[in-house]
Design an enzyme around this catalytic site. Structure first.
Site, PDB file in Angstrom:
ATOM      1  N   TYR A 103      14.063  12.528  12.054  1.00 38.25           N
ATOM      2  CA  TYR A 103      12.803  11.791  12.196  1.00 38.25           C
ATOM      3  C   TYR A 103      12.299  11.474  10.937  1.00 38.25           C
ATOM      4  O   TYR A 103      11.461  10.523  10.673  1.00 38.25           O
ATOM      5  CB  TYR A 103      11.798  12.362  13.202  1.00 38.25           C
ATOM      6  CG  TYR A 103      11.921  11.963  14.525  1.00 38.25           C
ATOM      7  CD1 TYR A 103      13.012  12.374  15.475  1.00 38.25           C
ATOM      8  CD2 TYR A 103      11.252  10.881  15.141  1.00 38.25           C
ATOM      9  CE1 TYR A 103      13.374  11.682  16.642  1.00 38.25           C
ATOM     10  CE2 TYR A 103      11.226  10.202  16.227  1.00 38.25           C
ATOM     11  CZ  TYR A 103      12.642  10.536  16.929  1.00 38.25           C
ATOM     12  OH  TYR A 103      12.650  10.106  18.098  1.00 38.25           O
ATOM     13  N   GLU A 158     -10.919   4.531  -1.945  1.00 36.98           N
ATOM     14  CA  GLU A 158      -9.455   4.234  -2.089  1.00 36.98           C
ATOM     15  C   GLU A 158      -9.044   2.816  -1.616  1.00 36.98           C
ATOM     16  O   GLU A 158      -7.942   2.573  -1.315  1.00 36.98           O
ATOM     17  CB  GLU A 158      -8.668   5.405  -1.492  1.00 36.98           C
ATOM     18  CG  GLU A 158      -8.921   6.662  -2.069  1.00 36.98           C
ATOM     19  CD  GLU A 158      -8.383   7.064  -3.226  1.00 36.98           C
ATOM     20  OE1 GLU A 158      -8.197   6.034  -4.318  1.00 36.98           O
ATOM     21  OE2 GLU A 158      -8.277   8.205  -3.703  1.00 36.98           O
TER      22      GLU A 158
HETATM   23  P1  13P Z   1     -13.023   8.408   0.425  1.00 33.19           P
HETATM   24  O1  13P Z   1     -13.874   9.476   1.009  1.00 33.19           O
HETATM   25  O2  13P Z   1     -13.717   7.499  -0.622  1.00 33.19           O
HETATM   26  O3  13P Z   1     -12.210   7.698   1.532  1.00 33.19           O
HETATM   27  O4  13P Z   1     -11.925   9.459  -0.344  1.00 33.19           O
HETATM   28  C1  13P Z   1     -11.303  10.437   0.088  1.00 33.19           C
HETATM   29  C2  13P Z   1     -10.079  10.533  -0.432  1.00 33.19           C
HETATM   30  O5  13P Z   1      -9.121  10.985   0.244  1.00 33.19           O
HETATM   31  C3  13P Z   1      -9.936  10.286  -1.946  1.00 33.19           C
HETATM   32  O6  13P Z   1      -8.611  10.387  -2.161  1.00 33.19           O
END
Ligand code: 13P
Length: 210
Positions: A119, A73
Protein backbone atom coordinates in the site's frame (compact mmCIF):
# COMPACT_ATOMS: atom_id res chain seq x y z
CA UNK A 1 -18.55 16.63 -4.29
CA UNK A 2 -19.76 20.23 -4.18
CA UNK A 3 -18.03 22.94 -2.17
CA UNK A 4 -20.27 22.51 0.88
CA UNK A 5 -19.56 18.79 1.03
CA UNK A 6 -15.82 19.39 0.51
CA UNK A 7 -15.73 21.86 3.39
CA UNK A 8 -17.36 19.26 5.63
CA UNK A 9 -14.97 16.57 4.35
CA UNK A 10 -11.92 18.73 5.17
CA UNK A 11 -13.23 19.15 8.73
CA UNK A 12 -13.98 15.42 9.09
CA UNK A 13 -10.56 14.34 7.80
CA UNK A 14 -8.85 16.98 9.93
CA UNK A 15 -10.60 15.65 13.05
CA UNK A 16 -9.54 12.08 12.28
CA UNK A 17 -5.93 13.00 11.48
CA UNK A 18 -5.68 15.10 14.63
CA UNK A 19 -7.37 12.42 16.74
CA UNK A 20 -4.71 9.90 15.81
CA UNK A 21 -1.85 12.28 16.47
CA UNK A 22 -0.93 12.79 12.81
CA UNK A 23 -0.97 16.51 13.52
CA UNK A 24 -0.62 18.25 16.87
CA UNK A 25 -1.24 21.79 18.04
CA UNK A 26 -1.93 23.97 14.98
CA UNK A 27 0.38 21.95 12.70
CA UNK A 28 -0.66 20.66 9.31
CA UNK A 29 -2.82 22.06 6.56
CA UNK A 30 -5.10 20.81 3.80
CA UNK A 31 -6.05 22.24 0.41
CA UNK A 32 -8.62 21.16 -2.17
CA UNK A 33 -8.97 22.27 -5.79
CA UNK A 34 -12.36 23.73 -6.79
CA UNK A 35 -13.66 24.69 -10.25
CA UNK A 36 -13.37 28.37 -9.22
CA UNK A 37 -10.31 28.26 -6.97
CA UNK A 38 -9.12 26.45 -3.85
CA UNK A 39 -10.18 25.71 -0.29
CA UNK A 40 -7.44 25.84 2.33
CA UNK A 41 -7.33 25.38 6.08
CA UNK A 42 -6.80 28.68 7.92
CA UNK A 43 -3.44 29.57 9.42
CA UNK A 44 -2.94 28.70 13.09
CA UNK A 45 -6.02 26.46 13.13
CA UNK A 46 -6.08 23.03 14.76
CA UNK A 47 -6.96 20.30 12.27
CA UNK A 48 -8.99 18.81 15.13
CA UNK A 49 -11.35 21.77 15.42
CA UNK A 50 -11.90 23.16 11.92
CA UNK A 51 -15.16 24.95 11.11
CA UNK A 52 -16.56 24.54 7.60
CA UNK A 53 -17.70 28.15 7.25
CA UNK A 54 -14.29 29.54 8.32
CA UNK A 55 -12.19 27.54 5.84
CA UNK A 56 -10.27 29.94 3.57
CA UNK A 57 -11.27 30.26 -0.05
CA UNK A 58 -8.81 31.42 -2.72
CA UNK A 59 -9.62 32.24 -6.32
CA UNK A 60 -7.91 30.65 -9.33
CA UNK A 61 -5.10 33.23 -8.99
CA UNK A 62 -4.57 32.15 -5.36
CA UNK A 63 -6.00 35.41 -3.96
CA UNK A 64 -7.78 35.10 -0.63
CA UNK A 65 -11.47 35.80 -1.22
CA UNK A 66 -13.33 34.56 1.88
CA UNK A 67 -13.09 32.78 5.21
CA UNK A 68 -10.22 33.10 7.68
CA UNK A 69 -6.67 33.96 6.57
CA UNK A 70 -5.23 30.92 4.73
CA UNK A 71 -2.34 28.76 5.86
CA UNK A 72 1.08 30.37 5.57
CA UNK A 73 1.99 27.28 3.51
CA UNK A 74 -0.07 28.46 0.54
CA UNK A 75 3.15 28.42 -1.57
CA UNK A 76 3.72 24.76 -0.70
CA UNK A 77 0.20 23.81 -1.78
CA UNK A 78 0.40 25.96 -4.90
CA UNK A 79 3.71 24.31 -5.81
CA UNK A 80 2.10 20.87 -5.83
CA UNK A 81 -1.28 21.73 -7.33
CA UNK A 82 0.28 23.62 -10.24
CA UNK A 83 2.85 20.86 -10.88
CA UNK A 84 0.21 18.12 -10.80
CA UNK A 85 -2.90 19.14 -12.72
CA UNK A 86 -4.42 15.73 -11.96
CA UNK A 87 -4.18 16.36 -8.20
CA UNK A 88 -7.35 17.49 -6.46
CA UNK A 89 -6.03 17.88 -2.93
CA UNK A 90 -2.87 18.27 -0.85
CA UNK A 91 -2.30 17.28 2.77
CA UNK A 92 0.69 18.54 4.76
CA UNK A 93 1.35 16.94 8.14
CA UNK A 94 4.05 16.93 10.80
CA UNK A 95 3.32 13.24 11.44
CA UNK A 96 6.00 11.89 13.75
CA UNK A 97 7.59 9.01 11.85
CA UNK A 98 7.65 10.61 8.41
CA UNK A 99 9.08 13.75 9.98
CA UNK A 100 11.70 11.64 11.81
CA UNK A 101 12.86 10.21 8.48
CA UNK A 102 13.10 13.76 7.16
CA UNK A 103 15.37 14.59 10.11
CA UNK A 104 17.92 11.87 9.27
CA UNK A 105 21.28 13.31 8.30
CA UNK A 106 21.27 11.30 5.05
CA UNK A 107 17.65 10.31 4.43
CA UNK A 108 18.25 9.32 0.79
CA UNK A 109 17.42 11.82 -1.91
CA UNK A 110 14.49 10.24 -3.72
CA UNK A 111 13.56 7.14 -1.75
CA UNK A 112 14.05 7.72 1.97
CA UNK A 113 11.49 4.99 2.78
CA UNK A 114 12.06 1.54 1.28
CA UNK A 115 9.24 -0.36 -0.48
CA UNK A 116 8.25 -2.59 2.42
CA UNK A 117 4.49 -2.86 1.89
CA UNK A 118 2.21 -2.85 -1.16
CA UNK A 119 0.00 0.00 0.00
CA UNK A 120 2.92 2.36 0.43
CA UNK A 121 3.94 1.66 -3.17
CA UNK A 122 0.36 1.89 -4.43
CA UNK A 123 -0.39 5.18 -2.67
CA UNK A 124 2.97 6.98 -2.85
CA UNK A 125 4.74 5.28 -5.75
CA UNK A 126 8.42 4.81 -6.40
CA UNK A 127 9.70 8.24 -5.45
CA UNK A 128 9.52 10.45 -2.38
CA UNK A 129 11.92 13.34 -3.05
CA UNK A 130 13.43 15.00 0.01
CA UNK A 131 13.32 18.80 -0.19
CA UNK A 132 16.03 20.72 1.61
CA UNK A 133 15.07 22.60 4.76
CA UNK A 134 13.12 25.84 4.40
CA UNK A 135 11.56 27.87 7.20
CA UNK A 136 7.79 27.15 7.46
CA UNK A 137 5.92 29.59 5.26
CA UNK A 138 9.05 30.56 3.27
CA UNK A 139 7.88 31.33 -0.28
CA UNK A 140 11.33 30.28 -1.52
CA UNK A 141 10.36 26.60 -1.10
CA UNK A 142 7.87 26.81 -3.97
CA UNK A 143 10.31 26.20 -6.85
CA UNK A 144 11.95 23.10 -5.36
CA UNK A 145 8.62 21.54 -4.38
CA UNK A 146 7.11 22.36 -7.76
CA UNK A 147 9.95 20.70 -9.69
CA UNK A 148 10.03 17.62 -7.45
CA UNK A 149 6.24 17.23 -7.52
CA UNK A 150 6.17 16.88 -11.32
CA UNK A 151 7.46 13.34 -10.88
CA UNK A 152 6.20 12.40 -7.43
CA UNK A 153 2.88 12.23 -5.61
CA UNK A 154 4.52 13.21 -2.33
CA UNK A 155 7.62 15.01 -1.11
CA UNK A 156 9.29 15.04 2.30
CA UNK A 157 10.43 18.40 3.64
CA UNK A 158 13.69 18.01 5.56
CA UNK A 159 13.23 18.56 9.31
CA UNK A 160 9.58 19.51 8.73
CA UNK A 161 7.18 16.87 7.37
CA UNK A 162 5.44 15.28 4.39
CA UNK A 163 3.42 17.00 1.63
CA UNK A 164 1.12 14.51 -0.07
CA UNK A 165 -1.20 14.91 -3.06
CA UNK A 166 -4.07 12.82 -4.32
CA UNK A 167 -6.64 12.92 -7.08
CA UNK A 168 -9.30 13.57 -4.41
CA UNK A 169 -9.20 14.65 -0.79
CA UNK A 170 -9.81 11.05 0.31
CA UNK A 171 -6.90 9.87 -1.86
CA UNK A 172 -4.53 12.49 -0.48
CA UNK A 173 -5.46 11.64 3.12
CA UNK A 174 -5.14 7.90 2.53
CA UNK A 175 -1.72 8.42 0.96
CA UNK A 176 -0.58 10.61 3.86
CA UNK A 177 -1.71 7.89 6.27
CA UNK A 178 0.13 5.17 4.34
CA UNK A 179 3.25 7.33 4.21
CA UNK A 180 3.21 7.78 7.99
CA UNK A 181 2.73 4.03 8.59
CA UNK A 182 5.47 3.14 6.10
CA UNK A 183 7.81 5.56 7.85
CA UNK A 184 6.96 3.93 11.19
CA UNK A 185 7.71 0.48 9.79
CA UNK A 186 10.95 1.66 8.24
CA UNK A 187 12.10 3.03 11.60
CA UNK A 188 10.97 -0.11 13.47
CA UNK A 189 12.97 -2.24 11.06
CA UNK A 190 16.09 -0.07 10.95
CA UNK A 191 19.09 -2.32 11.50
CA UNK A 192 17.05 -5.52 11.06
CA UNK A 193 17.33 -7.70 7.95
CA UNK A 194 14.00 -6.60 6.48
CA UNK A 195 12.67 -8.16 3.28
CA UNK A 196 11.84 -5.31 0.87
CA UNK A 197 9.53 -5.74 -2.10
CA UNK A 198 11.56 -6.59 -5.18
CA UNK A 199 11.70 -4.24 -8.21
CA UNK A 200 9.48 -6.78 -10.04
CA UNK A 201 6.90 -6.69 -7.24
CA UNK A 202 6.97 -2.87 -7.25
CA UNK A 203 6.49 -2.84 -11.05
CA UNK A 204 3.61 -5.29 -10.74
CA UNK A 205 1.87 -3.09 -8.14
CA UNK A 206 2.29 0.08 -10.19
CA UNK A 207 1.19 -1.62 -13.40
CA UNK A 208 -1.87 -3.07 -11.67
CA UNK A 209 -2.94 -0.14 -9.50
CA UNK A 210 -1.45 2.81 -11.34
P1 13P B 1 -0.38 27.11 9.22
O1 13P B 1 -0.98 27.17 10.61
O2 13P B 1 -0.11 28.48 8.68
O3 13P B 1 -1.25 26.26 8.31
O4 13P B 1 1.01 26.39 9.33
C1 13P B 1 1.09 25.16 9.99
C2 13P B 1 2.17 24.31 9.46
O5 13P B 1 2.01 23.10 9.38
C3 13P B 1 3.44 24.93 9.02
O6 13P B 1 4.18 24.03 8.28
Amino acid sequence: MDETALREAICAHGRLLFGRGYSVGSAGNISVRLPDGYLMTPTNSSLGRLEAARISKLDTEWRHVSGDKPSKEVFMHRAVLTARPEAGAVVHLHSTHATAIGCLATPGEDAPIPPLTPYFVMRIGRRLPVIRYYRPGDAAMEGDIHEASKGARAVLLANHGPVVSGSTLDDAVYAAEELEEAARLALLLRGLPARELTPEQVDDLLNTFG
